[in-house]
Scaffold this active site. Structure first.
Site, PDB file in Angstrom:
ATOM      1  N   THR A   1       0.873  -1.165   0.000  1.00  0.00           N
ATOM      2  CA  THR A   1       0.000   0.000   0.000  1.00  0.00           C
ATOM      3  C   THR A   1       0.908   1.211   0.000  1.00  0.00           C
ATOM      4  O   THR A   1       2.040   1.127   0.456  1.00  0.00           O
ATOM      5  CB  THR A   1      -0.869   0.023   1.281  1.00  0.00           C
ATOM      6  OG1 THR A   1      -1.552  -1.206   1.422  1.00  0.00           O
ATOM      7  CG2 THR A   1      -1.891   1.136   1.249  1.00  0.00           C
TER       8      THR A   1
ATOM      9  N   ASP B   1      -8.925  -2.589   3.357  1.00  0.00           N
ATOM     10  CA  ASP B   1      -9.150  -1.495   4.306  1.00  0.00           C
ATOM     11  C   ASP B   1      -8.989  -0.113   3.699  1.00  0.00           C
ATOM     12  O   ASP B   1      -9.561   0.863   4.198  1.00  0.00           O
ATOM     13  CB  ASP B   1      -8.165  -1.625   5.465  1.00  0.00           C
ATOM     14  CG  ASP B   1      -6.715  -1.439   5.007  1.00  0.00           C
ATOM     15  OD1 ASP B   1      -6.083  -0.432   5.387  1.00  0.00           O
ATOM     16  OD2 ASP B   1      -6.203  -2.287   4.257  1.00  0.00           O
TER      17      ASP B   1
ATOM     18  N   GLY C   1      -5.327  -6.077   5.412  1.00  0.00           N
ATOM     19  CA  GLY C   1      -6.509  -5.232   5.314  1.00  0.00           C
ATOM     20  C   GLY C   1      -7.694  -5.697   6.122  1.00  0.00           C
ATOM     21  O   GLY C   1      -8.411  -4.891   6.734  1.00  0.00           O
TER      22      GLY C   1
END
Length: 352
Positions: free
Chosen positions: A222, A253, A275
């Site tokens: 991410t 998430d 996540g």
């Protein structure tokens, strides 16, 4: 004589008022109060089990990329630009970099394609925009900001997000743009592992997937950015390509406001990691609420989330509070990260 007494009382009142004002000023500027920075910036590029045996050239390349990403945000914030602009432009830079699992470097889904998620939030207005399942937008973070600023909604998903992109002036690409050989090899390994497990156990008996890791095929990938600008406004943004081999329409998430991305008048947070666990903990909002209602410092709130709510190996986070205090913390062995502020504090790091 009465006149003299009257003036004595007047002067006494003036002196008492002056003492009270002086005490008030001392309280406002007392050493215990946190100092206010002009601006602050924190970034991340994913957390997980990051091998310290990586080649020096790769290590230096990651550090250089993180440093350049900081420079993008620094230029905006030093010039009086908004925290939202800094967050969007820093994440755009990272989305365009194939080293990170966002934009150009997005991992492959189970079906062999790419589905990208992004979110952005303004702390002062508590407005947010998010997109999930994006397939043709070069920079999902920019579309997320358009959702926040130009639509009546917070999140668009899949086909709806693509249709919304059709209405906006946002750069589009085909799926081939996201292809990288490194991600393709990781996907093929993950598919073979799935096939082997299915043949031995059968689909009904398969155990839950293990936590993703940087060292394996399922990467904690991410990118994120949080910022405080000269007007005292906080903003947070996060973008991701998701999990390698993620199944049909899985949403992590990142685009869930309050989980992987959150900003309030107290703090801005961007998460990275597993996540599903980050969502279950409503992580970003948990940090903000802990600080506001405990009350607690940024460090105390992060420690609560990462070491009392989440389990070891599950997540990393970056945050900045309203005073410009910065935080980069994780319960994983490593996290690509960097921070910079108006007091010439600048740092780039990978491991603990």
């Amino acid at each position: 004589m009465m006149l003299n007494k009257k003036w004595i009382w007047v002067w006494a009142v003036i002196l008492l008022a002056g003492c009270a004002e002086s005490k008030q000023q001392e309280a406002v500027h007392s050493p215990g109060e946190p100092s206010q920075k002009d601006w602050a910036l924190v970034i991340h590029g994913g957390a997980g089990v990051i091998s310290q045996d990586m080649a020096d050239s790769v290590r230096q390349a990651y550090r250089a990329d993180l440093g350049e990403a900081l420079s993008v945000g620094e230029e905006i914030l030093k010039g009086g630009g908004s925290s939202l602009d800094a967050v969007e432009q820093v994440i755009t830079f990272l989305e365009d970099n194939p080293r990170f699992n966002a934009g150009k470097g997005a991992v492959f889904t189970h079906d062999g394609g790419h589905e990208l998620d992004a979110a952005i939030m303004a702390g002062d207005s508590r407005t947010a925009g998010a997109v999930t399942g994006i397939r043709t937008v070069k920079n999902p973070i920019s579309l997320a900001r358009m959702v926040m600023e130009h639509s009546e909604h917070v999140m668009f998903a899949g086909e709806g997000a693509e249709r919304y992109a059709d209405e906006r002036d946002v750069e589009r690409v085909n799926q081939d743009y996201f292809y990288t050989e490194r991600r393709y090899r990781a996907w093929r390994r993950a598919i073979k592992e799935d096939e082997a497990q299915s043949s031995v156990l059968g689909d009904k008996d398969r155990s839950p997937a293990p936590a993703p890791s940087e060292g394996g095929d399922r990467k904690f990938g991410t990118v994120g950015c949080v910022a405080l600008d000269k007007e005292g406004k906080l903003a947070a943004g996060t973008s991701t390509g998701g999990m390698t081999n993620k199944k049909y329409g899985r949403v992590g998430d990142v685009p869930v406001i309050g989980a992987g991305t959150y900003a309030s008048d107290v703090v801005a947070v961007s998460m990275t990691g597993w996540g599903e666990r980050i969502m279950e903990a409503v992580s970003g909002h948990t940090v903000s609420a802990y600080m506001k209602h405990k009350p607690a410092s940024l460090e105390e709130a992060a420690d609560y989330l990462l070491r009392e709510v989440l389990e070891p190996g599950e997540a990393g986070m970056i945050a900045v509070d309203r005073y410009g205090n910065m935080l980069m913390d994780m319960n994983t062995p490593g996290m690509f990260r960097g921070m910079s502020d108006s007091e010439d504090h600048r740092e780039v790091a990978i491991w603990k």
